[in-house]
Write a protein that holds these residues in place. Structure first.
Motif, PDB file in Angstrom:
ATOM      1  N   ALA A 247      68.958  47.662  25.056  1.00  0.00           N
ATOM      2  CA  ALA A 247      67.515  48.603  24.339  1.00  0.00           C
ATOM      3  C   ALA A 247      66.820  48.014  23.748  1.00  0.00           C
ATOM      4  O   ALA A 247      66.418  47.288  23.315  1.00  0.00           O
ATOM      5  N   VAL A 248      65.463  48.318  24.264  1.00  0.00           N
ATOM      6  CA  VAL A 248      64.780  47.818  23.976  1.00  0.00           C
ATOM      7  C   VAL A 248      63.546  49.752  22.954  1.00  0.00           C
ATOM      8  O   VAL A 248      63.940  50.512  24.404  1.00  0.00           O
ATOM      9  N   LEU A 249      63.746  50.039  21.579  1.00  0.00           N
ATOM     10  CA  LEU A 249      62.941  51.041  21.373  1.00  0.00           C
ATOM     11  C   LEU A 249      61.787  51.179  20.612  1.00  0.00           C
ATOM     12  O   LEU A 249      61.434  49.921  20.144  1.00  0.00           O
ATOM     13  N   SER A 250      60.968  51.966  20.577  1.00  0.00           N
ATOM     14  CA  SER A 250      59.648  51.895  20.419  1.00  0.00           C
ATOM     15  C   SER A 250      59.192  53.120  19.687  1.00  0.00           C
ATOM     16  O   SER A 250      60.045  54.873  19.936  1.00  0.00           O
ATOM     17  N   CYS A 251      58.944  53.587  18.721  1.00  0.00           N
ATOM     18  CA  CYS A 251      58.445  54.653  18.652  1.00  0.00           C
ATOM     19  C   CYS A 251      56.752  54.690  17.194  1.00  0.00           C
ATOM     20  O   CYS A 251      56.298  54.101  16.594  1.00  0.00           O
ATOM     21  N   PHE A 252      55.908  55.749  17.864  1.00  0.00           N
ATOM     22  CA  PHE A 252      54.715  55.738  17.823  1.00  0.00           C
ATOM     23  C   PHE A 252      53.677  54.728  17.786  1.00  0.00           C
ATOM     24  O   PHE A 252      52.422  54.154  17.292  1.00  0.00           O
ATOM     25  N   LEU A 253      53.764  54.022  19.391  1.00  0.00           N
ATOM     26  CA  LEU A 253      53.203  52.908  19.097  1.00  0.00           C
ATOM     27  C   LEU A 253      52.310  53.536  19.878  1.00  0.00           C
ATOM     28  O   LEU A 253      50.664  52.325  20.555  1.00  0.00           O
ATOM     29  N   PHE A 254      52.686  53.852  21.309  1.00  0.00           N
ATOM     30  CA  PHE A 254      52.153  53.474  22.816  1.00  0.00           C
ATOM     31  C   PHE A 254      50.563  54.682  22.541  1.00  0.00           C
ATOM     32  O   PHE A 254      49.586  54.099  23.213  1.00  0.00           O
ATOM     33  N   HIS A 255      50.361  55.955  21.608  1.00  0.00           N
ATOM     34  CA  HIS A 255      49.155  56.398  21.896  1.00  0.00           C
ATOM     35  C   HIS A 255      48.489  55.328  21.099  1.00  0.00           C
ATOM     36  O   HIS A 255      47.165  55.928  21.431  1.00  0.00           O
ATOM     37  N   GLU A 256      48.389  54.728  19.939  1.00  0.00           N
ATOM     38  CA  GLU A 256      47.558  53.547  20.052  1.00  0.00           C
ATOM     39  C   GLU A 256      47.097  52.248  20.460  1.00  0.00           C
ATOM     40  O   GLU A 256      46.697  50.919  20.445  1.00  0.00           O
ATOM     41  N   LEU A 257      47.291  52.003  22.126  1.00  0.00           N
ATOM     42  CA  LEU A 257      47.265  50.960  22.897  1.00  0.00           C
ATOM     43  C   LEU A 257      46.224  51.908  24.137  1.00  0.00           C
ATOM     44  O   LEU A 257      46.755  52.140  24.558  1.00  0.00           O
TER      45      LEU A 257
END
Length: 346
Positions: A247-257
């Motif tokens: 699994a690859v996990l991400s939290c609160f990252l995409f809105h800053e890209l």
């Protein structure tokens, strides 16, 4: 033996936590007035306040129910020492003077010489004072204050929003994580990492972030937990071989890209996933997720320095994830966050 606490007591604790962070949030406008002589932007209406309150209550109830069901242990609510919390709150109020001045002056590249020297190998989108915070993501001070600052912004609900990911993961893997290897991208100070580790004590987790100070803070925060590896890396350029993780996990990252980087992150995530692996993320709600919060989506990038947020809010994550080659997408929404999980297509 797992600690059993009545669900009503869990709700009381969570509600008290949101109240004390809300009180801290009410004090911050005074800091702005002292620093700049100006008042903060127009406050929200009574109707908007009631909507927020109702959604906070729903999120707390859901989080407590998940704990009662055993999806993750009550340890996720373990509080920090009160003296440490108070000292950090005082430092945040002191730092708030500088944050307020940057906001009024729209200063988004205010860095010390030490911070400037660390920027050479960083992507341009990262070289800014996100949220007008001191040091952006490039200082030890920022790493120390960040989680507390975000909880003031979201009235102490940030961790419960992060944990929206866990039930989705538990649908895929209901056990203790034995034999699983997770990758967390942009892990920050390790808040989500801790929750995932408590839910999956036997899993191995590789923890990455682009910021050395934040990665160092994550190591400090996660000291004592086993089977954790720490690697400095950009989410769009992962230093791992193909088919490495479950699994690859991400939290609160995409809105800053920026959009092209969001797409690269998804491509990289798919590349490093094993067959039938999953990509799981939590981030801000977007337009169409909850019409009650359209005002918040419009205000957030104006009140805080979030240059890519408007574009993020208008481009469905569901569509991006589908276009990147994932399938069987499932999602849930809690307060101002939505969590999604999707399987890598063969």
């Amino acid at each position: 033996m797992a600690l059993k606490i009545p669900i009503e007591l869990l709700k009381i604790y969570q509600t008290a936590r949101t109240l004390q962070f809300s009180l801290q949030a009410r004090a911050l406008p005074l800091i702005t007035k002292l620093a700049t002589g100006q008042s903060q932007p127009q406050q929200i209406t009574i109707k908007q306040q009631l909507s927020l309150k109702q959604e906070v209550e729903k999120l707390i109830n859901l989080d407590c129910e998940n704990i009662s069901k055993g999806l993750y242990p009550v340890d996720v609510l373990w509080p920090e020492r009160p003296d440490k919390h108070i000292r950090r709150a005082i430092e945040i109020f002191r730092d708030g003077l500088q944050v307020s001045k940057r906001r009024v002056q729209k200063e988004t590249q205010d860095f010390s010489a030490k911070e400037m020297s660390s920027m050479q190998e960083l992507p341009d989108y990262y070289k800014r004072n996100f949220h007008f915070q001191t040091g952006g993501y490039l200082s030890e001070k920022s790493a120390e204050l960040y989680d507390h600052q975000v909880d003031i912004l979201f009235s102490g609900t940030t961790d419960a929003m992060r944990r929206l990911l866990l039930p989705l993961l538990k649908e895929k893997w209901p056990g203790n994580g034995e034999g699983l290897h997770f990758l967390e991208i942009a892990a920050g100070t390790g808040r989500l990492t801790r929750f995932v580790k408590l839910a999956y004590p036997q899993a191995r987790i590789t923890v990455t972030d682009l910021s050395w100070p934040y990665l160092a803070k994550a190591q400090e925060n996660l000291r004592g937990l086993s089977r954790l590896d720490f690697v400095q890396a950009a989410a769009e350029k992962l230093p791992f071989t193909d088919n490495s993780f479950d699994a690859v996990l991400s939290c609160f990252l995409f809105h800053e890209l920026p959009m092209p980087v969001r797409q690269k992150v998804l491509q990289e995530s798919k590349r490093v996933l094993r067959e039938a692996g999953v990509f799981a993320m939590a981030d801000s709600v977007q337009k169409g997720d909850n019409d009650e919060f359209l005002w918040a989506l419009e205000r957030f990038p104006k009140d805080f320095h979030e240059p890519f947020y408007k574009n993020y809010s208008l481009h469905s994550l569901e569509n991006l994830i589908d276009q990147a080659g994932f399938a069987n997408l499932r999602s849930c929404v809690g307060f101002l966050t939505k969590a999604l999980i999707a399987e890598r297509r063969p």
